[in-house]
Design an enzyme around this catalytic site. Structure first.
Site, PDB file in Angstrom:
ATOM      1  N   HIS A  63     -21.582  -6.252  22.913  1.00 37.48           N
ATOM      2  CA  HIS A  63     -21.548  -6.927  21.624  1.00 37.48           C
ATOM      3  C   HIS A  63     -20.092  -6.995  21.152  1.00 37.48           C
ATOM      4  O   HIS A  63     -19.502  -5.974  20.822  1.00 37.48           O
ATOM      5  CB  HIS A  63     -22.400  -6.135  20.642  1.00 37.48           C
ATOM      6  CG  HIS A  63     -22.436  -6.718  19.276  1.00 37.48           C
ATOM      7  ND1 HIS A  63     -23.182  -7.824  18.984  1.00 37.48           N
ATOM      8  CD2 HIS A  63     -21.805  -6.376  18.136  1.00 37.48           C
ATOM      9  CE1 HIS A  63     -23.016  -8.134  17.707  1.00 37.48           C
ATOM     10  NE2 HIS A  63     -22.176  -7.272  17.164  1.00 37.48           N
ATOM     11  N   ASP A 121     -17.812  -8.329  18.313  1.00 36.35           N
ATOM     12  CA  ASP A 121     -17.733  -8.976  17.007  1.00 36.35           C
ATOM     13  C   ASP A 121     -16.596  -9.990  17.028  1.00 36.35           C
ATOM     14  O   ASP A 121     -15.478  -9.661  17.417  1.00 36.35           O
ATOM     15  CB  ASP A 121     -17.532  -7.926  15.919  1.00 36.35           C
ATOM     16  CG  ASP A 121     -18.769  -7.067  15.770  1.00 36.35           C
ATOM     17  OD1 ASP A 121     -19.834  -7.631  15.504  1.00 36.35           O
ATOM     18  OD2 ASP A 121     -18.670  -5.845  15.955  1.00 36.35           O
ATOM     19  N   ASP A 126     -27.222  -7.934  15.733  1.00 33.42           N
ATOM     20  CA  ASP A 126     -26.462  -7.187  14.734  1.00 33.42           C
ATOM     21  C   ASP A 126     -26.167  -7.970  13.466  1.00 33.42           C
ATOM     22  O   ASP A 126     -25.029  -7.995  13.025  1.00 33.42           O
ATOM     23  CB  ASP A 126     -25.141  -6.725  15.384  1.00 33.42           C
ATOM     24  CG  ASP A 126     -24.300  -5.858  14.452  1.00 33.42           C
ATOM     25  OD1 ASP A 126     -24.893  -5.106  13.679  1.00 33.42           O
ATOM     26  OD2 ASP A 126     -23.065  -5.955  14.505  1.00 33.42           O
TER      27      ASP A 126
END
Ligand SMILES: [Zn+2]
Length: 1034
Positions: free
Chosen positions: A271, A273, A383
């Site tokens: 993941h 961001d 998320d």
């Protein structure tokens, strides 16, 4: 075969120490004096620093490989420190393999206590490295399977002065420390002892089975006995004994499960961001580091699947790392690098409006189609801070069927009850949803997590499979070889779930689909019981996002008409570029306000471009109308973009300032208060700026609770227990801080067209608020226009309207409609929703009438009983200590109305307040008294209640056609007519999905009957249905 050790705990401690690692992190936790005795500490031996030469070139810029490697380098060595934060240091590392390493597997060891990327001499990104002492480290890279004597090599290493989580001073979520120094603590080549590695990986499985399987399970006991025997047998000096250990372990690990064992589809993931504790530009490099590492994993583990989302990140890698990109394309083709998500970025799902969400999917899926010749079926968003109730319909409309997240495991009040379920949206659209039961998108691939994937799988009796998303996330990094070794050993091992590394998320869902009739259904939004402060923090982003969304609607409508009717070219490229900037800033840490200050500097630059270029487009387009630049048109035309019509009109010749203003406003200043009225609305405001009374002229009904005040500005203490920018806590309600001083006031306008009173408040320690209370002729809406200088710490400003309306629910605008939520706290589920998302309005109604609280740029509402409250400003101090300090402009308004909500006039008022909001919109076409309509596209429902609203009119992405997107806003079945101006050369019309594709089998429930006659189209909509009509142009 082996004796049972006497004491389980002591034996486990012994095995654990012998392994020497925790969480599969390749660095020992054992005290230095004992390290010679552990497997982990003997993986790389010998280590040789003397055979390398190091040179460095330092820069404060993020240069490309070609630029950086042309610079002049100077000599350096292990031990030197580099900085400051965010700077880059390029190392040229030359080595000569010493003769004693001949024939051995050789690794590079590198620890700069920061992130780094290894490049080949010819500019190929090879692998990312993460230094430091955290759990997410990656220190080594294989450089040879069997080294040759005196073999020479050169590598470049791009060291970035930030960790995986940026540069937080004293804590991950703290604002960055600007002058961090990073010591180069290792740079060497070493012999990798693969024989020891294999024993370590095997033994770790047994160690974890012995500690994580339930007591009484025979495999727990057996694993302990065998692991202990291995420790007894092992000798670093004796290769034969090492080999015997491997045999013992292999014999244990080849024991298989019987039928019916639960299964796990393990998907590699990192993941990343798109911006968070680091700026956008660093994310570009994070992608290269993480993804190049995964390509290496794919070489070592041929069945391994890695799922990767966010078209924007793919696009960055395509532009900045063309060599890496071509290797990724190969792996996409072979179905190892698996594109998922289908959106431009992993966006926030509370705040963007409906059209923005549609564009996230449109841009994401179109990118996948163009670059990968595929679309994904899986909406992958692990998320973000809650999921809006129209997403199932939007997912379906984007030719997808499946949804993955785990964020709901962050709920702080109630445990989400399902793992595998059907998610049903507002309109009844259904998608298959799965929340990985290991409750993380950063699994480490351990036995413990595999067991949790089973024990926490709520639907285990119906569909006994689950997804495991493994790999270091948040800052990226992704799966490590150790994780893959661990999971590979669990493919079919007695007593453990069967772990499949070779299946894709789509395959997982296709299997799940076979059980869909047995799965539970969750209806409506997925409200995250956490992070409610993100509805308010960094309010300038929220405001700009709202303004940009409004602007794009105008631009696209304008150029659609110019293109279709007047043959003006459609500026598709510029429009799409503006959308890409808007979509980028909707990333789930950017729009919510949870990024560091540096990110918001970039965000401001993007908004500047958006508004400058948008304004230029609008001026150009409107100029064509006003200068008579279109030879088919006589004088000057005015564009009107309203909720259910788009028009071009000739300006009226009648003066706007007629004395006979309908519903003219009167203002009466009295001893204690000021009464303003326009015949429709009567408001009494006291000299403290508080709304004492609000009535509708033709209704004998008070809307403000007696003895209380509307427009009540209240400061609250706002100190969350963690995550400042993210969190608002319910306990803040218990600590209101009164605004002491009465405001100054003055009458600004007292005219038939408008009454306006200005109140000047001093608020909190250092803040001021100038508020204009305004009522216009003919309007039901009492407006409050604010300019605020805000300089507070851990305070939150709300405005409250205690009403006389009794209802057990409040409606909030959401994407393409509204959602109702309880306004009481009966159960923990309701109590958890103490602060919720609403777009342009919320509304409380009784049968027959109601009151809406509208806004032009806010999202955090907190209704309590009959009181409507809107959160205006917060002042969190991390991760940006400057968050929201400075000047703000925002408006809110109250709208008493008959009949009750849902009614069209609330949407119309919300549109009006937003279209005319603030100076950012000054350049939007103003409403003027309109004359003859010369062009019109309008939507009317058959019964006159105009609930079918226009979301967008745009040119089709690929065809010579216009797309008109409408939605049913009131929540009812509805038939209506779309009227088309005669000038539109429409030859055909059909309903298309959100990707502007013809209806296909999988989106059958998205279809809409369309019947067309000469100048109109009849449509029939179900509640909250979104319909995109494609008008083919001749
Ligand atoms: Zn994230």
């Amino acid at each position: 075969m082996f004796a049972r050790p006497v004491n389980e705990k002591v034996t486990l401690d012994r095995i654990n120490q012998f392994c020497g690692w925790k969480n599969l992190k390749p660095r020992s936790f054992v005290v230095p004096s004992r390290r010679a005795t552990t497997l982990c500490d003997n993986l790389w031996t010998p280590v040789d620093r003397s055979c390398i030469q190091l040179e460095v070139f330092s820069s404060t810029e993020r240069l490309s490989f070609v630029e950086a490697t042309k610079k002049s380098f100077r000599a350096t060595q292990v031990g030197e420190s580099f900085g400051p934060s965010w700077s880059t240091h390029w190392f040229k590392l030359s080595y000569v393999i010493p003769s004693y390493m001949e024939g051995q597997e050789i690794h590079l060891l590198w620890d700069s206590n920061s992130e780094a990327l290894v490049w080949s001499l010819d500019g190929q990104p090879l692998q990312g490295l993460t230094g430091g002492a955290g759990d997410m480290v990656r220190y080594d890279m294989k450089i040879s399977d069997a080294a040759k004597k005196e073999e020479k090599g050169t590598l470049f290493i791009e060291m970035a002065c930030n960790g995986l989580f940026g540069n937080g001073a004293g804590g991950t979520e703290e604002p960055p420390e600007p002058n961090r120094q990073f010591q180069l603590s290792e740079a060497a080549i070493a012999v990798f002892r693969r024989d020891i590695w294999n024993i370590l990986c095997d033994l770790t499985i047994l160690r974890d089975m012995a500690s994580s399987l339930p007591k009484g399970n025979p495999w727990r006991e057996r694993a302990l006995i065998v692991a202990n025997a291995v420790v007894n047998e092992f000798s670093f000096q004796d290769k034969k004994r090492i080999s015997k250990c491997r045999d013992i372990l292999s014999n244990f690990l080849k024991q298989k499960n019987g039928d019916g064992q639960a299964s796990i589809v393990a998907i590699g993931h990192c993941h990343i961001d798109t911006a968070w504790l680091w700026p956008y530009d660093e994310t570009i490099r994070k992608c290269a580091r993480s993804w190049s590492s995964q390509l290496r994993n794919m070489e070592m583990f041929p069945s391994y699947k890695f799922a990767c989302s966010q078209a924007q990140q793919y696009d960055w890698v395509k532009i900045h790392y063309p060599q890496l990109w071509s290797r990724i394309l190969e792996k996409v083709k072979s179905n190892h690098f698996v594109p998922v998500g289908g959106t431009w970025v992993e966006m926030d799902c509370n705040l963007p409006n409906g059209e923005s969400l549609v564009r996230q999917f449109l841009f994401g899926q179109k990118f996948f189609e163009k670059e990968f010749q595929m679309k994904t079926k899986v909406f992958w968003l692990p998320d973000t801070f809650g999921y809006a109730p129209q997403l199932p319909q939007i997912i379906k409309g984007s030719d997808m069927s499946y949804f993955v997240t785990q964020k709901m495991s962050w709920n702080r009040y109630n445990k989400f009850p399902y793992s595998s379920f059907i998610w049903e949206g507002l309109d009844g659209s259904k998608v298959l949803a799965h929340f990985p039961p290991a409750d993380t998108y950063n699994s480490l691939g351990t036995v413990h997590e595999a067991l949790l994937s089973v024990s926490n799988n709520q639907e285990i009796g119906v569909y006994n499979a689950s997804l495991m998303l493994f790999g270091h996330g948040d800052g990226g990094g992704g799966p490590t070889p150790a994780m893959l070794e661990s999971l590979s050993r669990m493919r079919d091992l007695a007593s453990l779930p069967q772990v499949h590394l070779d299946r894709t998320p789509t395959q997982f869902f296709e299997e799940m689909q076979k059980h869909q009739d047995e799965l539970p259904i969750w209806f409506g939004e997925l409200y995250l019981e956490d992070h409610r402060g993100t509805l308010t923090s960094q309010s300038f982003v929220k405001r700009n996002n709202r303004r940009a969304e409004e602007m794009m609607k105008e631009i696209e409508a304008l150029y659609s008409i110019l293109y279709a009717v007047y043959d003006v070219s459609y500026p598709h490229e510029t429009i799409n570029q503006l959308w890409k900037y808007i979509l980028l800033n909707q990333f789930h840490d950017v729009l919510p306000g949870s990024s560091i200050g540096d990110v918001y500097k970039d965000v401001r630059v993007y908004y500047k471009k958006i508004f400058e270029q948008g304004k230029e487009l609008l001026n150009k387009g409107l100029g064509l109308l006003s200068r008579g630049g279109l030879n088919k048109v006589a004088p000057e035309l005015v564009l009107g973009v309203e909720t259910s019509c788009i028009t071009l009109e000739e300006p009226s010749t009648v003066s706007n300032n007629s004395d006979k203003t309908e519903n003219a406003v009167s203002l009466e200043e009295r001893e204690l208060d000021i009464r303003i009225s326009n015949g429709k609305v009567v408001a009494i405001i006291d000299k403290n700026g508080r709304l004492c009374s609000l009535r509708l002229g033709d209704l004998d009904r008070e809307f403000i609770s007696p003895g209380q005040f509307g427009n009540n500005l209240v400061l609250y203490e706002d100190i969350p227990t963690a995550f400042d920018a993210w969190n608002v806590e319910a306990y803040s309600d218990d600590k209101p801080l009164p605004i002491q001083q009465p405001p100054q006031y003055k009458i600004l306008a007292n005219e038939p067209g408008k009454a306006a009173i200005q109140f000047s408040y001093s608020i909190g320690e250092n803040s001021t608020l100038n508020q204009v209370v305004q009522l216009c002729a003919g309007s039901n809406m009492l407006e409050f226009k604010n300019r605020c200088y805000w300089n507070e710490s851990f305070k939150m400003l709300r405005v409250e309207f205690p009403t006389t309306i009794r209802s057990d629910r409040v409606a909030y605008e959401t994407q393409f409609g509204y959602v109702t939520r309880p306004n009481h706290r009966n159960t923990t589920w309701e109590a958890a929703k103490f602060e919720v998302c609403g777009h342009r309005f919320c509304d409380i109604s009784e049968p027959g009438f109601g009151l809406a609280l509208l806004n032009d740029s806010k999202y955090g509402y907190s209704a309590k009983g009959s009181t409507l409250r809107l959160t205006l400003l917060r002042s969190p101090k991390s991760p940006d200590k400057e968050c929201d300090i400075g000047d703000h402009a925002f408006s809110y308004a109250v709208l008493p109305h008959v009949p009750d909500f849902p009614c069209e006039q609330v949407f119309t008022a919300a549109h009006k307040l937003n279209r005319e909001a603030g100076e950012e919109s000054d350049w939007l076409p103003r409403s003027v008294a309109k004359g003859k309509t010369v062009f019109n596209i309008s939507v009317e429902s058959d019964d006159g209640r105009n609930g079918i609203l226009i979301s967008s009119l745009k040119k089709a992405e690929e065809r010579n056609a216009l797309i008109l997107r409408v939605y049913e806003s009131l929540g009812r079945h509805c038939t209506g007519i779309i009227r088309l101006a005669q000038q539109l050369p429409v030859v055909d019309v059909e309903a298309v999905n959100l990707l502007e594709e013809k209806q296909c089998q999988s989106s059958a429930d998205y279809s809409v009957p369309v019947f067309r006659s000469r100048d109109h189209v009849r449509v029939s909509l179900r509640p909250f249905q979104i319909v995109s009509l494609q008008f083919q142009l001749g």
